[in-house]
Enzyme design. Structure first.
Site, PDB file in Angstrom:
ATOM      1  CG  ASP A 194      -0.292  -0.039   2.563  1.00 31.28           C
ATOM      2  OD1 ASP A 194       0.942  -0.133   2.630  1.00 31.28           O
ATOM      3  OD2 ASP A 194      -1.023   0.007   3.576  1.00 31.28           O
ATOM      4  CD  GLU A 195       5.127   1.683   3.662  1.00 27.95           C
ATOM      5  OE1 GLU A 195       6.065   2.436   3.349  1.00 27.95           O
ATOM      6  OE2 GLU A 195       5.058   1.104   4.753  1.00 27.95           O
ATOM      7  CE1 TYR A 255       9.513  -2.131   1.246  1.00 23.82           C
ATOM      8  CE2 TYR A 255       7.801  -0.659   2.052  1.00 23.82           C
ATOM      9  CZ  TYR A 255       8.193  -1.900   1.604  1.00 23.82           C
ATOM     10  OH  TYR A 255       7.271  -2.921   1.501  1.00 23.82           O
ATOM     11  CE  LYS A 300       7.529  -4.128  -2.517  1.00 20.77           C
ATOM     12  NZ  LYS A 300       7.894  -5.563  -2.711  1.00 20.77           N
TER      13      LYS A 300
END
Ligand code: NAD
Ligand code: DAU
Length: 335
Positions: free
Chosen positions: A127-128, A150, A154
């Site tokens: 979800d990030e 991060y 992703k």
């Protein structure tokens, strides 16, 4: 789909997924391919070591020759990619490994899957990638606005995977899961860090005001959602996975000290994480349309998780030494 290469299968969600799949699909063969970084542990797979349909290969997803050789050796038809550097705080201290594994490693898996004409590459995302959302919930078509190294790595890896579908027709699917918790989670992440510190009467370092909101998904629900998308998801599509179980970090910290009969004074506010996303939330209408729904309530998953860490001190105590203590000092002592 019969011979699965589960990359990152020695980590938290990957190992739970392996347990889940070997039980649910006894005719599948599961090969775990994992570099065994600080976060990857063979102990997580001890339960299945003797299983006739399981094998382990130590390797880096950035190593194209080794990935190819493993796929050919085990006649792999499907990759499920959990392999990643995963801890936001470490990405703020040292982004290098995140760019290598989460972006370049994803590219390597796409290339080999294309060359060997695999049936499927399923990529685990987060979800990030969407960034924070103060109200409402993101749908799969919403734009990416990642904030940490991060989350940005992703997002880069996932976009590459999608580009292989659009450009070359590679059969891919993607899932974007929310904050996941449960057994075998490395105790650098908030929930196992707080539980194991509380068991040792050590402070629970709560970032900032502790009012950041995360949706809390039990790990077997994450595994079952990936299974559903593998079997029923449409090629080229991404699916959100969520639990509709929002809790602030402060609420979770209080629940932990209460459950372990420890004083609230153990919870200690510390300097906030840089670029700390205030809330994540995902809409799962698309995944529900495939027949999936979360099965484990927060109360149930939380109780099971506390019990697991109480009963598996032989698992986490050895981790909390050496490299872990060095990281802990770097991350927390100056806070
Ligand atoms: P984890 O850190 O526990 O495990 C990661 C695993 O990947 C480890 O076994 C590690 O050894 C392996 N690995 C790392 N670099 C590698 C490389 N170059 N080659 C091969 N193996 C490598 O992570 P996790 O929490 O289980 O997360 C798994 C996946 O799920 C990740 O892709 C993560 O981004 C995603 N995700 C996690 C959450 C969560 O809350 N934990 C939520 C959504 C998505
Ligand atoms: O949302 C999905 C993501 O969930 C995954 O993509 C990541 O791989 C996974 O690590 C997790 O990221 P978070 O940053 O949400 O998880 P973490 O456990 O690090 O932190 C959860 C919340 O707790 C977050 O708001 C920061 C806060 N926190 C964290 C730590 C480590 C603290 O207050 N104190 C801490 O010591």
């Amino acid at each position: 789909m019969r011979n699965l290469l589960v990359t990152g299968g020695a980590g938290f969600i990957g190992s739970n997924f392996v347990h889940y799949m070997l039980e649910k699909h006894p005719n599948y063969r599961i090969i775990v391919y994992d570099k065994l970084t600080y976060a990857g542990r063979l102990e997580n797979l001890e339960r299945v070591t003797a299983h006739p349909h399981y094998a382990f290969v130590q390797g880096d997803i950035c190593d194209m020759a080794k990935v190819r050789e493993t796929i050919l050796a085990y006649d792999i038809d499907t990759i499920v990619n959990f392999a990643a550097e995963t801890h936001v705080d470490r990405s703020i201290l040292d982004p290098d490994a995140f760019v290598k594994t989460d972006v370049y490693g994803s590219y390597v898996l796409c290339e080999v899957a294309k060359e060997l004409k695999l049936e499927r590459l399923h990529h685990i995302s987060t979800d990030e990638v969407y960034g924070p959302i103060p109200q409402g919930a993101f749908r799969e078509t919403d734009p990416f606005r990642p904030t940490s190294p991060y989350a940005s790595s992703k997002a880069g890896g996932e976009l590459l995977v999608l580009s292989y579908f659009i450009t070359y027709g590679l059969p891919i699917t993607i899932t974007r899961g929310v904050n996941t918790y449960g057994p075998y989670q490395y105790p650098e992440k908030a929930m196992p860090l707080f539980i194991t510190n509380a068991l040792d009467d050590a402070p629970l370092p709560l970032y900032g005001d502790g009012l950041q909101v995360r949706d809390r998904l039990y790990v077997t629900d994450h595994a079952s959602a990936v299974d559903v998308v593998l079997h029923h998801g449409q090629l080229g599509e991404a699916y959100n996975i969520a639990a509709d179980c929002e809790k602030t970090n402060s609420e979770v910290a209080r629940m932990i000290v209460q459950a372990l009969d420890k004083p609230e004074s153990l919870i200690q506010p510390v300097k906030d994480r840089a670029a700390h996303d205030v809330r994540y939330a995902l809409d799962i209408t698309k995944l529900r349309s495939l027949g999936w729904a979360p099965q484990v309530s927060f109360e149930q998953g939380f109780a099971q998780t506390i019990q697991w860490y109480v009963e598996h001190q032989d698992w986490w105590r050895p981790i909390k030494s050496g490299e872990y203590l060095e990281y802990y000092r770097r991350q927390y002592v100056e806070r």
